[in-house]
Design an enzyme around this catalytic site. Structure first.
Site, mmCIF file in Angstrom:
data_model
loop_
_atom_site.group_PDB
_atom_site.id
_atom_site.type_symbol
_atom_site.label_atom_id
_atom_site.label_comp_id
_atom_site.label_asym_id
_atom_site.label_seq_id
_atom_site.Cartn_x
_atom_site.Cartn_y
_atom_site.Cartn_z
ATOM 1 C CD GLU A 291 -1.691 2.205 2.052
ATOM 2 O OE1 GLU A 291 -1.176 3.207 1.491
ATOM 3 O OE2 GLU A 291 -1.938 2.152 3.250
ATOM 4 C CB CYS B 8 -1.596 6.503 2.228
ATOM 5 S SG CYS B 8 -2.772 5.559 3.229
#
Length: 688
Positions: free
Chosen positions: A263, A302
């Site tokens: 990720e 993120c």
């Protein structure tokens, strides 16, 4: 910080059953707001091969011996215990630069994610150690050779390498599905905020809930850990795409085909729909969401919005509204009640963000904020890593590659115009894959076009409008039931997603054989497996009931009077039941037919045992299908077989799934479905 001496705390790793300090002083980590030393991080001297072996040998078998419900109970107990220490976690979290609101997302959000996984596992997974995947596949005409896909835990260790921005949530959202799958974990937090992760792990170990070796912690470098992974292990990574690519290409990961989930950073976009002009709720929600995403965790998320796309005619209004909103954000020490945005995680991180802003300035201009003159409010702008929110504007974004390639991991967003919706979607795709995109519109056509265009390049898409203004969790909030990840630059992986995440740490295997032997493997009855017919199965408690217990009923003839009474009584006078000429004109029928629900009702009347007993309630049917028309004069017979037994851990009853097959006088299947009942573990019940 050591309260007695004022010296920074020396972090320890929890490996091989003991808290162990590194052999060197290692990296000194500073308070993000004050610059004061907080902790020293080092893992020198650890035997990383032994760490992996300890997890495999000490915890793996113990976790695999537990059922899904037992593992869920373990997670619930762990989550509730951690919640009791949340105030101490908040105090430590302030040192990372997180405000109370930021900390809530990380701490209570992380614990809540663990509890959500525990709850969903109890509801959605069986109380067994084997998970079936899909229906039985029939491989022979006579049904003697069949196949069933099953999922079983990998017999290795999951290595979780996490980022600095969510030291609690980032760990718990990964270990929850891992432990549910029956796989032990090794957690490696980013050094900058490892002191908070270490504190949480200490409290986890102190509970005594976890089998030894189920969770191990490495504070500092992982050394040669990855050299020792095998094909039964898995590795997850959250962080920069560049680092992720290096890890993915590690020789052992490649050689052993180790499952690797990444990720990574992504340039998430938010699009203002062409219909969302100033003054509409969607315009206001759009601006509010951008400001929130820029300032929560000081933009160190993120999922934060990096690219802001608006119709060209609306860009000036967007910039003005966004700048005004950001000017009202109180910046300061994270523990101050009035503070809405704290500092970045470190001075080095601030310099990194400033450098990326300079890269963006080659193709865009700053229209709000000054990266060289941070607003620090109650904080110290020199000692703390404070940075004012910065908004840039790129007038020609289709020709400005940097705005789609460069991520400033802080309170920074770039506004860019589009001339039609397809251009906005194309610009979003230029990010080469992102975790999340959002579109703010109240127009169904715009929503459909935007989502279908965005979806192949994004792991999640949020549609924001007035109807969800109060209920929406927003653009950037990952949720336990939804997948978290994205294609391309975002890493190509998925995390969470409810029970989907659990399956990542399990092996899917197609098992072929006879129904009798496959039923023994799965613990679930398969058509063709052994059956037992003695007393009525509804007279059996869970202590007596076995899969394969079966009842074959007497027959019942369906008459014209039955159908017409049912139609009048229920109001279901559909022509196929009541009009002979219309029914015969229907290409599916030869004549008037019985109602499907009449068939199901008659079936219940045939198999139900009416007296009080262990069967406490019928709570539904699954997969109901009507396969052959039933005409007047046809007779119905039921074969009811105990298919699956699922006792609840903390209750005096459990769920039983029954295979119900209804046939006519020609032995044709007219209806097939699963009946779901609640059945007492013993009868009479203890409290009855």
């Amino acid at each position: 910080m050591n309260a007695m001496t004022g010296a920074p705390r020396r972090l320890e790793s929890y490996v091989c059953g003991a808290w162990t300090a590194g052999q060197k002083d290692g990296q000194t980590v500073l308070d993000a707001a004050t610059g004061a030393p907080v902790a020293m991080v080092d893992s020198t001297g650890l035997d990383f091969a032994a760490v992996l072996a300890h997890g495999r040998d000490q915890a793996g078998a113990k976790l695999r011996a537990m059922s899904f419900h037992e593992r869920a109970g373990m997670l619930k107990a762990l989550g509730l215990a951690l919640m009791e220490h949340k105030d101490a976690f908040y105090e430590e979290s302030y040192r990372t630069g997180a405000t109370r609101a930021d900390g809530w997302v990380d701490i209570e959000g992380g614990i809540g994610t663990m509890l959500t996984f525990a709850s969903k596992a109890k509801r959605e997974l069986p109380n067994s150690r084997v998970l079936t995947d899909g229906d039985v596949e029939i491989l022979s005409r006579d049904g003697s050779f069949v196949a069933q896909h099953i999922l079983t835990p990998l017999e290795g260790v999951a290595v979780h390498i996490n980022a600095f921005n969510f030291p609690v949530w980032g760990m718990l959202e990964k270990i929850a599905p891992t432990l549910l799958a029956g796989v032990p974990c090794v957690v490696k937090p980013a050094s900058q905020t490892a002191y908070l992760t270490e504190l949480v792990v200490r409290r986890m170990i102190e509970t005594g809930v976890l089998p030894e070796g189920a969770v191990q912690l490495i504070c500092g470098s992982v050394g040669d850990l990855l050299d020792h992974v095998t094909g039964q292990d898995s590795v997850t990574f959250t962080g920069s795409a560049a680092t992720g690519r290096k890890l993915r290409a590690h020789p052992a990961i490649v050689r052993e085909s180790v499952r690797f989930t990444m990720e990574a950073d992504s340039l998430n976009a938010s699009i203002l729909g062409p219909d969302a002009a100033p003054g509409t709720p969607e315009f206001d929600l759009f601006v509010k969401e951008i400001a929130r995403e820029m300032t929560v965790k000081a933009g160190q998320k993120c999922t934060a919005i990096r690219r802001v796309m608006a119709p060209r005619a609306q860009c000036e209004a967007v910039i003005e509204a966004l700048a005004a909103r950001l000017d009202q954000v109180a910046i300061g020490r994270p523990e101050d009640e009035a503070t809405r945005m704290g500092p970045l995680a470190s001075l080095d991180q601030r310099e990194e963000v400033r450098a990326r802003i300079r890269d963006l300035q080659k193709v865009a201009e700053i229209v709000a904020g000054d990266p060289g003159n941070p607003r620090a409010g109650t904080g110290d702008a020199e000692a703390g890593a404070f940075l004012s929110p910065v908004v840039l504007y790129a007038d020609q974004p289709m020709r400005a590659a940097a705005v789609h390639d460069v991520e400033a991991f802080g309170p920074v967003s770039t506004v860019m115009p589009y001339d039609d919706l397809s251009e906005a979607v194309q610009m979003a795709k230029m990010g080469k894959g992102s975790l999340v995109a959002s579109v703010f519109t109240d127009d169904p056509g715009i929503a459909a076009d935007a989502v279908l265009g965005l979806a192949p390049f994004h792991g999640r898409v949020l549609i924001g409008n007035r109807a969800t203004a109060k209920s929406s969790t927003g653009h950037g909030t990952p949720l336990a039931p939804l997948v978290h990840g994205g294609p391309g630059r975002a890493g190509g992986g998925e995390e969470m997603g409810g029970m989907r995440g659990v399956k990542h740490f399990m092996q899917r295997t197609a098992v072929q054989g006879s129904p009798r032997l496959l039923a023994a493997v799965t613990g679930r009855w398969i058509d063709g497996a052994e059956t037992r017919s003695d007393i009525h199965p509804f007279r059996k408690s869970l202590a007596e009931l076995r899969i394969g217990d079966q009842l074959v009923t007497e027959s019942r003839v369906v008459t014209k009077e039955d159908v017409e009474h049912f139609a009048t009584f229920t109001g279901d006078t559909f022509y196929a039941h009541m009009d002979e000429e219309a029914a015969k004109a229907n290409p599916l029928f030869d004549d008037r037919v019985a109602h499907g629900y009449l068939i199901a009702s008659f079936a219940a009347g045939l198999f139900v045992e009416p007296n009080p007993g262990p069967v406490l309630a019928n709570y539904g049917v699954d997969n109901l299908r009507f396969l052959t028309p039933v005409y007047f004069g046809d007779s119905l017979q039921v074969r009811l077989t105990c298919k699956d037994i699922n006792p609840r851990e903390n209750a005096e009853h459990g769920e039983v799934r029954w295979d119900c097959r209804v046939t006519n006088q020609k032995d044709e299947v007219v209806a097939q479905y699963d009946v779901l009942t609640m059945v007492a573990k013993t009868w009479p019940m203890k409290d009855a």
